[in-house]
Design a protein around this motif. Structure first.
Motif, PDB file in Angstrom:
ATOM      1  N   SER A  37       0.832  -1.213   0.000  1.00  0.00           N
ATOM      2  CA  SER A  37       0.000   0.000   0.000  1.00  0.00           C
ATOM      3  C   SER A  37       0.860   1.254   0.000  1.00  0.00           C
ATOM      4  O   SER A  37       1.981   1.273   0.529  1.00  0.00           O
ATOM      5  CB  SER A  37      -0.921   0.011   1.231  1.00  0.00           C
ATOM      6  N   ASN A  38       0.342   2.320  -0.604  1.00  0.00           N
ATOM      7  CA  ASN A  38       1.013   3.627  -0.610  1.00  0.00           C
ATOM      8  C   ASN A  38       0.689   4.391   0.668  1.00  0.00           C
ATOM      9  O   ASN A  38      -0.324   4.143   1.323  1.00  0.00           O
ATOM     10  CB  ASN A  38       0.563   4.448  -1.824  1.00  0.00           C
ATOM     11  N   THR A  39       1.560   5.337   0.980  1.00  0.00           N
ATOM     12  CA  THR A  39       1.354   6.170   2.165  1.00  0.00           C
ATOM     13  C   THR A  39       0.697   7.477   1.744  1.00  0.00           C
ATOM     14  O   THR A  39       1.110   8.116   0.771  1.00  0.00           O
ATOM     15  CB  THR A  39       2.696   6.470   2.856  1.00  0.00           C
ATOM     16  N   CYS A  40      -0.325   7.859   2.470  1.00  0.00           N
ATOM     17  CA  CYS A  40      -1.042   9.113   2.170  1.00  0.00           C
ATOM     18  C   CYS A  40      -0.118  10.303   2.410  1.00  0.00           C
ATOM     19  O   CYS A  40       0.505  10.413   3.466  1.00  0.00           O
ATOM     20  CB  CYS A  40      -2.289   9.210   3.047  1.00  0.00           C
ATOM     21  N   ASP A  41      -0.040  11.191   1.406  1.00  0.00           N
ATOM     22  CA  ASP A  41       0.852  12.347   1.516  1.00  0.00           C
ATOM     23  C   ASP A  41       0.355  13.341   2.560  1.00  0.00           C
ATOM     24  O   ASP A  41       1.140  14.132   3.087  1.00  0.00           O
ATOM     25  CB  ASP A  41       0.941  13.053   0.149  1.00  0.00           C
ATOM     26  N   GLU A  42      -0.927  13.271   2.913  1.00  0.00           N
ATOM     27  CA  GLU A  42      -1.489  14.220   3.867  1.00  0.00           C
ATOM     28  C   GLU A  42      -1.384  13.716   5.307  1.00  0.00           C
ATOM     29  O   GLU A  42      -0.799  14.373   6.165  1.00  0.00           O
ATOM     30  CB  GLU A  42      -2.957  14.492   3.514  1.00  0.00           C
ATOM     31  N   CYS A  43      -1.918  12.536   5.576  1.00  0.00           N
ATOM     32  CA  CYS A  43      -1.945  12.048   6.965  1.00  0.00           C
ATOM     33  C   CYS A  43      -0.794  11.097   7.298  1.00  0.00           C
ATOM     34  O   CYS A  43      -0.618  10.714   8.455  1.00  0.00           O
ATOM     35  CB  CYS A  43      -3.282  11.362   7.260  1.00  0.00           C
ATOM     36  N   LYS A  44      -0.025  10.678   6.277  1.00  0.00           N
ATOM     37  CA  LYS A  44       1.155   9.821   6.431  1.00  0.00           C
ATOM     38  C   LYS A  44       0.805   8.398   6.857  1.00  0.00           C
ATOM     39  O   LYS A  44       1.682   7.624   7.258  1.00  0.00           O
ATOM     40  CB  LYS A  44       2.161  10.420   7.422  1.00  0.00           C
ATOM     41  N   GLU A  45      -0.451   8.027   6.770  1.00  0.00           N
ATOM     42  CA  GLU A  45      -0.851   6.659   7.085  1.00  0.00           C
ATOM     43  C   GLU A  45      -1.021   5.859   5.806  1.00  0.00           C
ATOM     44  O   GLU A  45      -1.198   6.416   4.719  1.00  0.00           O
ATOM     45  CB  GLU A  45      -2.149   6.660   7.893  1.00  0.00           C
ATOM     46  N   LEU A  46      -0.977   4.506   5.961  1.00  0.00           N
ATOM     47  CA  LEU A  46      -1.132   3.652   4.791  1.00  0.00           C
ATOM     48  C   LEU A  46      -2.538   3.766   4.227  1.00  0.00           C
ATOM     49  O   LEU A  46      -3.521   3.936   4.956  1.00  0.00           O
ATOM     50  CB  LEU A  46      -0.844   2.196   5.165  1.00  0.00           C
ATOM     51  N   ILE A  47      -2.598   3.661   2.905  1.00  0.00           N
ATOM     52  CA  ILE A  47      -3.894   3.668   2.226  1.00  0.00           C
ATOM     53  C   ILE A  47      -4.265   2.216   1.988  1.00  0.00           C
ATOM     54  O   ILE A  47      -3.676   1.526   1.140  1.00  0.00           O
ATOM     55  CB  ILE A  47      -3.821   4.429   0.883  1.00  0.00           C
ATOM     56  N   ASP A  50      -8.736  -1.589   0.705  1.00  0.00           N
ATOM     57  CA  ASP A  50     -10.165  -1.382   0.477  1.00  0.00           C
ATOM     58  C   ASP A  50     -10.548   0.103   0.493  1.00  0.00           C
ATOM     59  O   ASP A  50     -11.728   0.430   0.459  1.00  0.00           O
ATOM     60  CB  ASP A  50     -10.974  -2.138   1.540  1.00  0.00           C
ATOM     61  N   ALA A  51      -9.565   0.990   0.567  1.00  0.00           N
ATOM     62  CA  ALA A  51      -9.849   2.429   0.585  1.00  0.00           C
ATOM     63  C   ALA A  51      -9.722   3.000  -0.840  1.00  0.00           C
ATOM     64  O   ALA A  51      -8.928   2.519  -1.655  1.00  0.00           O
ATOM     65  CB  ALA A  51      -8.884   3.155   1.517  1.00  0.00           C
ATOM     66  N   ARG A  52     -10.512   4.031  -1.131  1.00  0.00           N
ATOM     67  CA  ARG A  52     -10.398   4.707  -2.423  1.00  0.00           C
ATOM     68  C   ARG A  52      -9.142   5.588  -2.397  1.00  0.00           C
ATOM     69  O   ARG A  52      -8.985   6.430  -1.518  1.00  0.00           O
ATOM     70  CB  ARG A  52     -11.623   5.562  -2.702  1.00  0.00           C
ATOM     71  N   GLU A  53      -8.269   5.345  -3.350  1.00  0.00           N
ATOM     72  CA  GLU A  53      -6.994   6.056  -3.381  1.00  0.00           C
ATOM     73  C   GLU A  53      -6.972   7.053  -4.533  1.00  0.00           C
ATOM     74  O   GLU A  53      -7.338   6.734  -5.657  1.00  0.00           O
ATOM     75  CB  GLU A  53      -5.840   5.058  -3.530  1.00  0.00           C
ATOM     76  N   LEU A  54      -6.521   8.273  -4.238  1.00  0.00           N
ATOM     77  CA  LEU A  54      -6.359   9.306  -5.261  1.00  0.00           C
ATOM     78  C   LEU A  54      -4.888   9.696  -5.326  1.00  0.00           C
ATOM     79  O   LEU A  54      -4.192   9.702  -4.308  1.00  0.00           O
ATOM     80  CB  LEU A  54      -7.202  10.543  -4.915  1.00  0.00           C
ATOM     81  N   PHE A  55      -4.415  10.030  -6.523  1.00  0.00           N
ATOM     82  CA  PHE A  55      -3.011  10.433  -6.630  1.00  0.00           C
ATOM     83  C   PHE A  55      -2.879  11.596  -7.621  1.00  0.00           C
ATOM     84  O   PHE A  55      -3.670  11.768  -8.538  1.00  0.00           O
ATOM     85  CB  PHE A  55      -2.121   9.255  -7.033  1.00  0.00           C
TER      86      PHE A  55
END
Length: 279
Positions: A37-47, A50-55
């Motif tokens: 999983s990628n790390t969210c650039d905003e909250c720094k938690e893993l995406i 099952d979460a909707r991911e935007l990039f």
């Protein structure tokens, strides 16, 4: 004994558990999220899987973290702009960075057609001629203080008018007796040759080229019968009712120049002292 079916990373059994296959290897959900999983650039938690991911530009976000930096509005399904790595909705970007149209005082939205002149900005449709009120667009215009005119309206309103044809002088022209003329309209009264850039004279306020003036009005030389105009530094001699070009003022008998010398009239002739004494 049944074959083992374990997570490829933690080796725990996957029987009865959800798993995700990756490169032909099975992973339990926690291992898959931690490994792939990628790390969210905003909250720094893993995406999570099952979460909707935007990039955007190699940066990844949870859907709920993809928000405007200024107003915290969700950008998941909205147009947005990036400014110094901060994401901004169009409204916040325009309020902070876009120009306002000086005509209608509304924001000039990014990507819309606009005109800029002397540090001011207009919507394309707001940049209009002060006289005819038609959009100027990409056509030429002429500023006058705080007003702008299309070329036809400016010429109609401000440009001087030719003394002869009464049409506007857009550029250039000739001034004669403090009056404006088109170069092509300023012609000899006699032969209609253009006079701009050449010597000319006038008679009764009408301009003439030197040739026409000499032919129509100048006195004729008694010797050569050509006009005596006096133009171009040409000097002449006058005696009684007769005139001569200076080079033509010679003794009728011996042809010696009489300029500055004494002479004697003899009917239609003029003679030097010697020829007169020999009569």
């Amino acid at each position: 004994m049944a074959d083992r079916f374990d997570c490829d990373n933690c080796k725990e059994s996957l029987y009865g558990r959800k798993y995700i296959q990756s490169d032909d290897n099975p992973y339990c959900i926690p291992c898959y999220d931690s490994l792939f999983s990628n790390t969210c650039d905003e909250c720094k938690e893993l995406i999570g899987h099952d979460a909707r991911e935007l990039f955007y530009e190699d940066r990844h976000y949870h859907e709920h973290c993809f928000r405007c930096f200024r107003c915290d509005r969700s950008l998941a399904d909205e147009p947005f702009t990036s400014q110094d790595d901060a994401l901004l909705c169009n409204d916040c970007y325009c309020n902070e960075f876009s120009s306002k149209c000086v005509a209608c005082d509304k924001i000039v939205m990014p990507g819309t057609r606009k005109l800029e002149y002397a540090g001011s900005t207009w919507h394309e449709g707001c940049f209009i001629c002060h006289s005819c009120e038609q959009p100027i667009g990409s056509k030429s215009f002429i500023p006058d203080k705080d007003e702008h005119y299309c070329v036809p309206c400016y010429e109609e309103k401000f440009a001087p008018r030719c003394t002869r044809c009464k049409k506007a002088l857009a550029k250039g022209g000739v001034t004669y007796r403090d009056e404006p003329w088109h170069k092509e309209c300023f012609v000899c009264t006699g032969c209609k040759t253009q006079l701009a850039g050449q010597h000319f004279t006038s008679r009764d306020d009408s301009p003439y080229c030197l040739k026409c003036f000499g032919s129509l009005y100048a006195k004729k030389c008694e010797a050569c019968s050509k006009p005596i105009t006096g133009f171009g530094g040409g000097k002449y001699i006058s005696f009684e009712e007769r005139q001569w070009h200076q080079p033509c003022f010679t003794c009728s008998n011996c042809s010696i120049s009489l300029v500055g010398a004494g002479f004697f009239p003899d009917g239609d002739r003029i003679l030097c002292r010697d020829c007169h004494n020999n009569l």
